[in-house]
Motif scaffolding. Structure first.
Motif, mmCIF file in Angstrom:
data_model
loop_
_atom_site.group_PDB
_atom_site.id
_atom_site.type_symbol
_atom_site.label_atom_id
_atom_site.label_comp_id
_atom_site.label_asym_id
_atom_site.label_seq_id
_atom_site.Cartn_x
_atom_site.Cartn_y
_atom_site.Cartn_z
ATOM 1 N N GLN A 1 -45.079 54.482 -3.372
ATOM 2 C CA GLN A 1 -45.814 53.347 -3.225
ATOM 3 C C GLN A 1 -47.288 53.642 -3.698
ATOM 4 O OE1 GLN A 1 -44.953 50.035 -2.560
ATOM 5 N NE2 GLN A 1 -42.869 50.807 -2.648
ATOM 6 N N GLY A 2 -47.845 54.883 -3.169
ATOM 7 C CA GLY A 2 -49.051 55.235 -3.598
ATOM 8 C C GLY A 2 -49.459 55.439 -4.905
ATOM 9 N N TRP A 3 -48.209 55.907 -5.636
ATOM 10 C CA TRP A 3 -48.048 56.183 -7.318
ATOM 11 C C TRP A 3 -48.014 54.854 -7.873
ATOM 12 C CZ3 TRP A 3 -43.318 60.183 -7.764
ATOM 13 C CH2 TRP A 3 -43.780 61.247 -6.985
ATOM 14 N N LEU A 4 -47.371 53.960 -7.461
ATOM 15 C CA LEU A 4 -47.181 52.539 -7.931
ATOM 16 C C LEU A 4 -48.847 51.842 -8.098
ATOM 17 C CD1 LEU A 4 -45.932 49.799 -8.982
ATOM 18 C CD2 LEU A 4 -45.382 49.498 -6.714
ATOM 19 N N VAL A 5 -49.451 51.940 -6.920
ATOM 20 C CA VAL A 5 -50.825 51.418 -6.968
ATOM 21 C C VAL A 5 -51.668 52.153 -7.923
ATOM 22 C CG1 VAL A 5 -52.801 51.414 -5.328
ATOM 23 C CG2 VAL A 5 -50.542 50.601 -4.393
ATOM 24 N N ALA A 6 -51.634 53.534 -8.066
ATOM 25 C CA ALA A 6 -52.226 54.219 -9.064
ATOM 26 C C ALA A 6 -52.035 53.797 -10.492
ATOM 27 C CB ALA A 6 -52.093 55.609 -8.886
ATOM 28 N N ALA A 7 -50.614 53.411 -10.461
ATOM 29 C CA ALA A 7 -50.153 53.156 -12.170
ATOM 30 C C ALA A 7 -50.798 51.662 -12.446
ATOM 31 C CB ALA A 7 -48.674 53.180 -12.287
ATOM 32 N N LEU A 8 -50.684 50.731 -11.465
ATOM 33 C CA LEU A 8 -51.356 49.597 -11.625
ATOM 34 C C LEU A 8 -52.894 49.524 -11.634
ATOM 35 C CD1 LEU A 8 -49.401 47.456 -8.613
ATOM 36 C CD2 LEU A 8 -49.249 47.251 -11.191
ATOM 37 N N LYS A 9 -53.644 50.326 -11.087
ATOM 38 C CA LYS A 9 -55.135 50.773 -11.316
ATOM 39 C C LYS A 9 -55.319 51.175 -12.909
ATOM 40 C CE LYS A 9 -56.734 50.734 -6.624
ATOM 41 N NZ LYS A 9 -57.016 51.757 -5.591
ATOM 42 N N THR A 10 -54.622 52.361 -13.055
ATOM 43 C CA THR A 10 -54.805 52.925 -14.308
ATOM 44 C C THR A 10 -54.350 52.001 -15.485
ATOM 45 O OG1 THR A 10 -53.959 55.013 -13.523
ATOM 46 C CG2 THR A 10 -53.821 54.814 -15.813
ATOM 47 N N ASN A 11 -53.332 50.978 -15.442
ATOM 48 C CA ASN A 11 -53.044 50.080 -16.286
ATOM 49 C C ASN A 11 -53.973 48.691 -16.175
ATOM 50 O OD1 ASN A 11 -50.800 51.330 -18.138
ATOM 51 N ND2 ASN A 11 -50.562 52.007 -15.851
ATOM 52 N N GLY A 12 -54.935 48.706 -15.258
ATOM 53 C CA GLY A 12 -55.768 47.524 -15.276
ATOM 54 C C GLY A 12 -54.879 46.122 -14.942
ATOM 55 N N ARG A 13 -54.236 46.241 -13.941
ATOM 56 C CA ARG A 13 -53.315 45.322 -13.561
ATOM 57 C C ARG A 13 -53.563 45.061 -12.075
ATOM 58 N NH1 ARG A 13 -50.474 43.149 -17.900
ATOM 59 N NH2 ARG A 13 -48.712 42.636 -16.600
ATOM 60 N N CYS A 14 -53.269 43.914 -11.698
ATOM 61 C CA CYS A 14 -52.892 43.091 -10.357
ATOM 62 C C CYS A 14 -54.240 43.695 -9.238
ATOM 63 C CB CYS A 14 -51.727 44.025 -9.485
ATOM 64 S SG CYS A 14 -50.338 43.459 -10.509
ATOM 65 N N ALA A 15 -55.467 43.475 -10.012
ATOM 66 C CA ALA A 15 -56.787 43.885 -9.106
ATOM 67 C C ALA A 15 -56.594 43.139 -7.855
ATOM 68 C CB ALA A 15 -57.873 43.412 -9.929
ATOM 69 N N ASN A 16 -55.769 41.857 -7.811
ATOM 70 C CA ASN A 16 -56.128 41.228 -6.391
ATOM 71 C C ASN A 16 -54.781 41.379 -5.587
ATOM 72 O OD1 ASN A 16 -58.782 40.010 -6.761
ATOM 73 N ND2 ASN A 16 -57.566 38.543 -8.304
ATOM 74 N N GLY A 17 -53.881 42.253 -5.852
ATOM 75 C CA GLY A 17 -52.530 42.820 -5.404
ATOM 76 C C GLY A 17 -51.481 42.389 -5.961
ATOM 77 N N TYR A 18 -50.235 42.659 -5.260
ATOM 78 C CA TYR A 18 -48.978 42.669 -6.031
ATOM 79 C C TYR A 18 -47.873 42.472 -4.921
ATOM 80 C CZ TYR A 18 -47.970 47.418 -4.474
ATOM 81 O OH TYR A 18 -47.724 48.456 -3.762
ATOM 82 N N VAL A 19 -46.852 41.946 -5.469
ATOM 83 C CA VAL A 19 -45.547 41.687 -4.728
ATOM 84 C C VAL A 19 -44.357 42.387 -5.485
ATOM 85 C CG1 VAL A 19 -43.897 40.117 -3.817
ATOM 86 C CG2 VAL A 19 -46.296 39.550 -3.854
ATOM 87 N N VAL A 20 -43.681 43.320 -4.949
ATOM 88 C CA VAL A 20 -42.467 43.881 -5.324
ATOM 89 C C VAL A 20 -41.322 43.062 -5.149
ATOM 90 C CG1 VAL A 20 -40.868 45.829 -5.198
ATOM 91 C CG2 VAL A 20 -43.293 46.301 -5.328
ATOM 92 N N ASP A 21 -40.759 42.436 -6.349
ATOM 93 C CA ASP A 21 -39.837 41.460 -5.875
ATOM 94 C C ASP A 21 -38.419 42.244 -5.930
ATOM 95 O OD1 ASP A 21 -41.369 39.185 -6.485
ATOM 96 O OD2 ASP A 21 -41.291 39.404 -8.510
ATOM 97 N N THR A 22 -38.034 43.124 -6.768
ATOM 98 C CA THR A 22 -36.894 43.880 -6.363
ATOM 99 C C THR A 22 -37.063 45.525 -6.460
ATOM 100 O OG1 THR A 22 -36.361 43.681 -8.821
ATOM 101 C CG2 THR A 22 -35.394 42.024 -7.507
ATOM 102 N N ARG A 23 -36.334 46.299 -5.815
ATOM 103 C CA ARG A 23 -36.303 47.540 -5.787
ATOM 104 C C ARG A 23 -34.893 47.846 -5.809
ATOM 105 N NH1 ARG A 23 -35.014 51.928 -2.743
ATOM 106 N NH2 ARG A 23 -36.373 53.605 -2.463
#
Length: 109
Positions: A60-82
């Motif tokens: 989950q920490g890696w996912l947050v880092a990937a979102l930040k690195t790619n400039g995505r979801c600055a206001n948060g995110y939802v995982v719909d499927t895992r």
């Protein structure tokens, strides 16, 4: 390197585990739309596919880092499927396959 390998075997809690699995990071990220994404993380004997333990918290920490690195979801995110996708069987048989990939499909909030 030997000291790190020995440290990984000593059960001192989550800190050594986090240090040992840090080198087992295999991931992928793709934007699938303006506000959606697909993130993948490979599992292994150290980074199991379970969703209730330390390995999942690290992913989950890696996912947050990937979102930040790619400039995505600055206001948060939802995982719909895992979902877990098993790795390909090895020549020794499917029981020796070393994990697979966990795919997270999500969207920005």
């Amino acid at each position: 390197m030997r000291a790190l390998a020995l440290l990984c075997l000593i059960p001192f809690g989550a800190l050594p585990l986090a240090g040992c699995v840090g080198s087992d990071r295999h991931e992928g990220f793709a934007a699938t739309g303006p506000t959606s994404f697909l993130y993948s993380a490979r599992t292994s004997t150290m980074m199991t596919e379970n969703d209730d333990g330390e390995a999942e918290r690290i992913r989950q920490g890696w996912l947050v880092a990937a979102l930040k690195t790619n400039g995505r979801c600055a206001n948060g995110y939802v995982v719909d499927t895992r979902r877990f996708v098993p790795g390909a069987p090895t020549a020794a048989g499917p029981q020796f396959s070393n994990g697979g990939d966990i795919l997270y499909s999500g969207r920005c909030t």
